[in-house]
Design a protein around this motif. Structure first.
Motif, PDB file in Angstrom:
ATOM      1  N   UNK A 542     -24.395 -31.327 -38.674  1.00 34.30           N
ATOM      2  CA  UNK A 542     -25.022 -31.835 -37.452  1.00 34.30           C
ATOM      3  C   UNK A 542     -25.295 -33.335 -37.580  1.00 34.30           C
ATOM      4  N   UNK A 543     -24.887 -34.140 -36.574  1.00 32.28           N
ATOM      5  CA  UNK A 543     -25.155 -35.580 -36.651  1.00 32.28           C
ATOM      6  C   UNK A 543     -26.623 -35.893 -36.388  1.00 32.28           C
ATOM      7  N   UNK A 545     -27.328 -39.308 -36.032  1.00 30.54           N
ATOM      8  CA  UNK A 545     -27.186 -40.681 -35.546  1.00 30.54           C
ATOM      9  C   UNK A 545     -25.913 -41.267 -36.114  1.00 30.54           C
ATOM     10  N   UNK A 546     -25.692 -42.545 -35.853  1.00 27.70           N
ATOM     11  CA  UNK A 546     -24.498 -43.199 -36.386  1.00 27.70           C
ATOM     12  C   UNK A 546     -24.612 -43.280 -37.901  1.00 27.70           C
ATOM     13  N   UNK A 547     -23.582 -42.775 -38.578  1.00 32.38           N
ATOM     14  CA  UNK A 547     -23.500 -42.796 -40.042  1.00 32.38           C
ATOM     15  C   UNK A 547     -24.607 -41.989 -40.712  1.00 32.38           C
ATOM     16  N   UNK A 548     -25.073 -40.925 -40.057  1.00 34.52           N
ATOM     17  CA  UNK A 548     -26.078 -40.030 -40.647  1.00 34.52           C
ATOM     18  C   UNK A 548     -25.801 -38.613 -40.177  1.00 34.52           C
ATOM     19  N   UNK A 549     -25.728 -37.664 -41.133  1.00 35.63           N
ATOM     20  CA  UNK A 549     -25.530 -36.256 -40.778  1.00 35.63           C
ATOM     21  C   UNK A 549     -26.402 -35.385 -41.666  1.00 35.63           C
ATOM     22  N   UNK A 550     -26.539 -34.134 -41.244  1.00 34.76           N
ATOM     23  CA  UNK A 550     -27.258 -33.127 -42.017  1.00 34.76           C
ATOM     24  C   UNK A 550     -26.343 -31.917 -42.178  1.00 34.76           C
ATOM     25  N   UNK A 551     -26.042 -31.567 -43.430  1.00 31.11           N
ATOM     26  CA  UNK A 551     -25.228 -30.386 -43.724  1.00 31.11           C
ATOM     27  C   UNK A 551     -26.162 -29.272 -44.183  1.00 31.11           C
ATOM     28  N   UNK A 552     -26.065 -28.111 -43.531  1.00 33.78           N
ATOM     29  CA  UNK A 552     -26.876 -26.951 -43.882  1.00 33.78           C
ATOM     30  C   UNK A 552     -25.962 -25.837 -44.374  1.00 33.78           C
ATOM     31  N   UNK A 637     -17.892 -36.767 -37.326  1.00 32.76           N
ATOM     32  CA  UNK A 637     -19.223 -36.252 -37.666  1.00 32.76           C
ATOM     33  C   UNK A 637     -20.379 -37.105 -37.153  1.00 32.76           C
ATOM     34  N   UNK A 638     -20.139 -38.360 -36.798  1.00 28.49           N
ATOM     35  CA  UNK A 638     -21.236 -39.188 -36.276  1.00 28.49           C
ATOM     36  C   UNK A 638     -21.691 -38.749 -34.896  1.00 28.49           C
ATOM     37  N   UNK A 659     -16.902 -23.605 -34.647  1.00 26.76           N
ATOM     38  CA  UNK A 659     -17.509 -24.034 -33.390  1.00 26.76           C
ATOM     39  C   UNK A 659     -17.775 -25.535 -33.419  1.00 26.76           C
ATOM     40  N   UNK A 660     -17.751 -26.130 -32.245  1.00 31.84           N
ATOM     41  CA  UNK A 660     -17.879 -27.587 -32.156  1.00 31.84           C
ATOM     42  C   UNK A 660     -18.561 -27.947 -30.841  1.00 31.84           C
ATOM     43  N   UNK A 661     -19.397 -28.963 -30.882  1.00 34.58           N
ATOM     44  CA  UNK A 661     -19.991 -29.481 -29.650  1.00 34.58           C
ATOM     45  C   UNK A 661     -20.401 -30.929 -29.869  1.00 34.58           C
ATOM     46  N   UNK A 662     -20.612 -31.622 -28.775  1.00 38.22           N
ATOM     47  CA  UNK A 662     -21.052 -33.010 -28.867  1.00 38.22           C
ATOM     48  C   UNK A 662     -22.480 -33.055 -29.384  1.00 38.22           C
TER      49      UNK A 662
END
Length: 749
Positions: A542-543, A545-552, A637-638, A659-662
């Motif tokens: 899950x993004x 923000x720009x250049x930041x994501x969280x992987x769970x 991913x951003x 699955x994918x979404x904005x």
């Protein structure tokens, strides 16, 4: 009495002719119904075929449209994926910069990447003698730092940059440092035991010493009184200790428990890939490209020389022809000579000036072309090296290494919490104060081990005379065991870990204590199934923000959240059995390689190896499809979120479903998640939903095929989201891709 009721009139008898007529009517009715049913089926079949024909035509039109723009989409994707070699180039520059900074600091520590400095450091430390344990522990911090840096160099540096010779050098430096540190610890222990009589406890008469550090804890007990009733050795303030037999209680021995938080016993790189590796291919390609570059530059130089010589010949011919024409047209010999001397120098000067200008122009263009060609070649070689390394992360080995009886399979299990070095030592001669002097006998052989049980004994029942030794150890608090740990011992002769010779294992989870019996003392450690958290139950990217994501990543025992920003990773949170758990890694930002290493050492292993498919039931995917999916997911991913789908198990190995979404969409709106299928060169939205009952590859209405995830996302994404994607940092994309490749969520979920 009343009148009798009338009998009902008898049924009229049906004649034969009427019966035939009824049968005929029924037959006609049946035939009519059958004809209607047949016509209806034919009509339905025609409608179905018409629908299929329309669908096929629509499918073919979409395929043709996809093929028409495929090259264009792949070209655009190639431009976007230039971020991967660019990130690798930045890593190279960062490594070079760190070497330069280390050189400028001039703090006396060696540069681990330079073999000469490492050899000098090791040689100088070997010459130092009589170092106390405190001094050795202090020096060990630098040694452990150097070993860690060397391991990270081997992990992070591409094989084409290192080469086999450099890899062997670094591995040799690691082994020499480990061996030297072990020798220094033995020497320091001997120095400490020589003073055992001066450090003796007043109550027991025996010596007990605990020296603790962040990396090492030393427990030493010296048997000075040799009291046969003193058989329970417990170190003060702890539950750690031994239950020793009578023969040891009456012998000149010392017990040493050295707990190192690191593991210098397990052989280096036990899970290295056998057989032919792919790095030599890249190196060979690199050498070919270098030779091609040289050949091209040589050919260009030769062609330039030829061009210059040709121009010189042409200009000379023009001068000669001009001279001849002037000579033939002029009748007077004197005038001829004057013209020869006047015309030739002028034309020579003009031709030389033209030649110089032409040579300068050609050389300037060649310099520009050479620089451009060199940059393109460098980026292409980097791209090939990165692609080969990424593909290597998702490969599965065909054959398992051979495992002998009672040998620990290090492909299946991982050692955790460091190593407990348990030793019975022969007590060295004690220091004796004599008239203000301290006399001590120094033996040439150094620290000696006490053999237990003896190799040769005349005892009729050696098992009762030399019973196993009971040991109680404290489990490292920074390591998570999801199940009761298993104790194993080191076989120094076979150079492997074994499971035999250990009995009566009891683990107290609350106190973090483990008690067991050992036939003979030696190095022991604790192991856990390396794949206890595999396969994963679900995952999400899950993004933030720009250049930041969280992987769970959610597993049977735990839920891990990993925060990535630019080229750094951090453990955001961890839940054990739905309860929050505090870890020493939380809040610490690290590069991907050391971050993965730290999680593995803490028992949080969600990183499959090339052997993991032998121990985990997985949804194996074609490696190239998996790599392409991770690369393109990282690119998006951003601005886009990705999530696990149960239908990934239903499609074949050449396709992945997720699955994918904005990412700008609200989290609560579950219907915004689109179901997407990707095969490496085609992406499509599926008509089914996550809660559908049957899997189908049918295309979602009013959607089209695309060759990449990027162009698929453009069909339904907002301009703001695509703008975020285009402005993502190359190091951030590379870090996200590396984490996806390391966890392999599409195959291990």
């Amino acid at each position: 009495m009343g009148p009798k009721p009338k009998k009902p009139a008898g049924k009229k008898k049906i004649t034969k002719a009427e019966r035939l007529r009824l049968l005929q009517e029924e037959e006609e009715k049946r035939l009519k119904e059958e004809e209607e049913a047949r016509l209806k089926l034919e009509k339905e079949e025609q409608e179905r075929q018409e629908i299929q024909r329309i669908e096929r035509e629509k499918w073919h039109r979409l395929e043709e449209k996809d093929l028409e723009r495929r090259n264009e989409e792949f070209e655009e994707l190639t431009l976007l994926e230039d971020c991967f070699p660019e990130a690798e180039k930045l890593k190279r520059e960062s490594r070079a910069l760190s070497q330069w900074k280390h050189y400028l600091e001039c703090d006396g520590s060696p540069d681990p990447s330079i073999a000469q400095e490492m050899n000098t450091f090791i040689s100088l430390w070997e010459e130092e003698t009589n170092e106390t344990f405190e001094r050795v522990i202090e020096k060990s911090k630098l040694v452990l730092s150097l070993i860690k840096k060397l391991k990270l160099i081997l992990l992070e540096t591409p094989s084409c940059d290192l080469g086999d010779r450099m890899v062997a050098q670094h591995q040799g430096s690691i082994l020499r440092l480990q061996e030297l540190l072990s020798q220094k610890v033995d020497v320091a222990t001997e120095l400490l035991l020589r003073e055992a009589s001066t450090l003796a406890d007043l109550d027991s008469g025996n010596m007990e010493k605990i020296i603790q550090d962040e990396n090492v804890t030393l427990y030493v007990w010296a048997n000075l009184k040799k009291n046969p009733r003193y058989r329970s050795v417990k170190f003060s303030g702890t539950q750690i200790g031994f239950e020793i037999p009578k023969i040891l209680a009456t012998s000149d021995v010392a017990l040493r428990l050295l707990h190192t938080r690191y593991d210098h016993v397990t052989p280096l790189f036990p899970t290295s890939v056998p057989g032919e590796e792919r790095t030599p291919i890249v190196q060979e390609e690199f050498r070919k490209e270098k030779s091609t570059e040289k050949a091209v530059s040589t050919e260009k130089a030769v062609s330039t020389e030829k061009a210059i010589s040709t121009e010189k010949a042409i200009s000379t011919e023009k001068a000669v022809s001009t001279e001849k024409e002037a000579t033939s047209q002029d009748e007077e010999p004197g005038l001829k000579q004057d013209r020869e001397f006047s015309l030739v120098p002028e034309e020579g000067i003009m031709s030389e000036a033209l030649e110089d200008n032409e040579v300068q122009r050609i050389s300037y263009q060649e310099d520009e072309n050479a620089e451009a060609t060199k940059y393109e070649l460098e980026m292409r070689l980097l791209s090939e090296a990165v692609s080969a390394a990424q593909l290597h992360l998702v490969e599965n080995i065909v054959d398992l290494p051979e495992i002998h009886e009672n040998e620990v399979d290090l492909c299946h299990f991982s050692t955790l919490g460091g190593v407990y070095h348990l030793d019975i030592l022969a007590l060295p001669p004690q220091c004796k104060p004599v008239k203000g002097w301290v006399l001590v006998e120094i033996r040439q052989e150094g620290l000696q081990r006490f053999t237990y049980p003896p190799e040769n004994t005349d005892e009729p029942d050696p098992e009762s005379a030399f019973p196993p030794i009971e040991v109680t150890l404290e489990v490292c608090e920074n390591v998570i065991f999801f199940e009761d740990p298993q104790v194993i011992r080191w076989d120094a002769e076979g150079k492997l870990w074994r499971t035999d010779g250990i009995s009566c294992v009891v683990y107290h989870r609350e106190e973090r204590l483990i008690t067991f019996n050992l036939d003979t003392l030696g190095p022991v450690t604790l192991i856990q199934d390396a794949h206890i958290n595999m396969p994963y139950q679900s995952w999400e990217l899950r993004p933030l923000g720009v250049n930041r994501v969280l992987i769970t990543v959610t597993t049977l025992f735990t839920k891990l959240q990993i925060h990535i920003k630019e080229n750094l990773c951090m453990l955001a949170s961890i839940k054990l059995r739905s309860q929050e758990h505090l870890s020493h890694l939380e809040g610490k930002w690290m590069r991907p390689a050391p971050f993965i290493m730290a999680l593995k050492e803490a028992g949080l292993n969600i990183f499959p190896t090339v052997y993991s498919h032998f121990y985990v039931v997985i949804n194996n995917k074609v490696p190239m499809v998996e790599v392409k999916a991770y690369r393109q997911m990282a690119l998006l991913s951003s601005a886009f979120a990705f999530r696990w789908s149960k239908w990934n198990m239903s499609c074949n190995s050449s396709r992945v479903v997720f699955r994918m979404k904005e990412g700008l969409a609200e989290e609560a709106e579950e219907h915004l998640w689109a179901l997407l299928m990707f095969s490496g060169d085609r992406a499509q939205l599926l008509k089914i939903r996550e809660d559908s009952e049957v899997f189908s590859e049918a295309l979602k209405e009013e959607t089209e095929f695309h060759s990449t995830l990027y162009h698929m996302a453009k069909d339904f994404a907002s301009p703001e989201a695509m703008e975020k994607v285009r402005h993502s940092n190359c190091q951030f994309i590379d870090s996200v891709c590396h984490m996806l490749l390391s966890t392999r969520v599409l195959s291990f979920s």
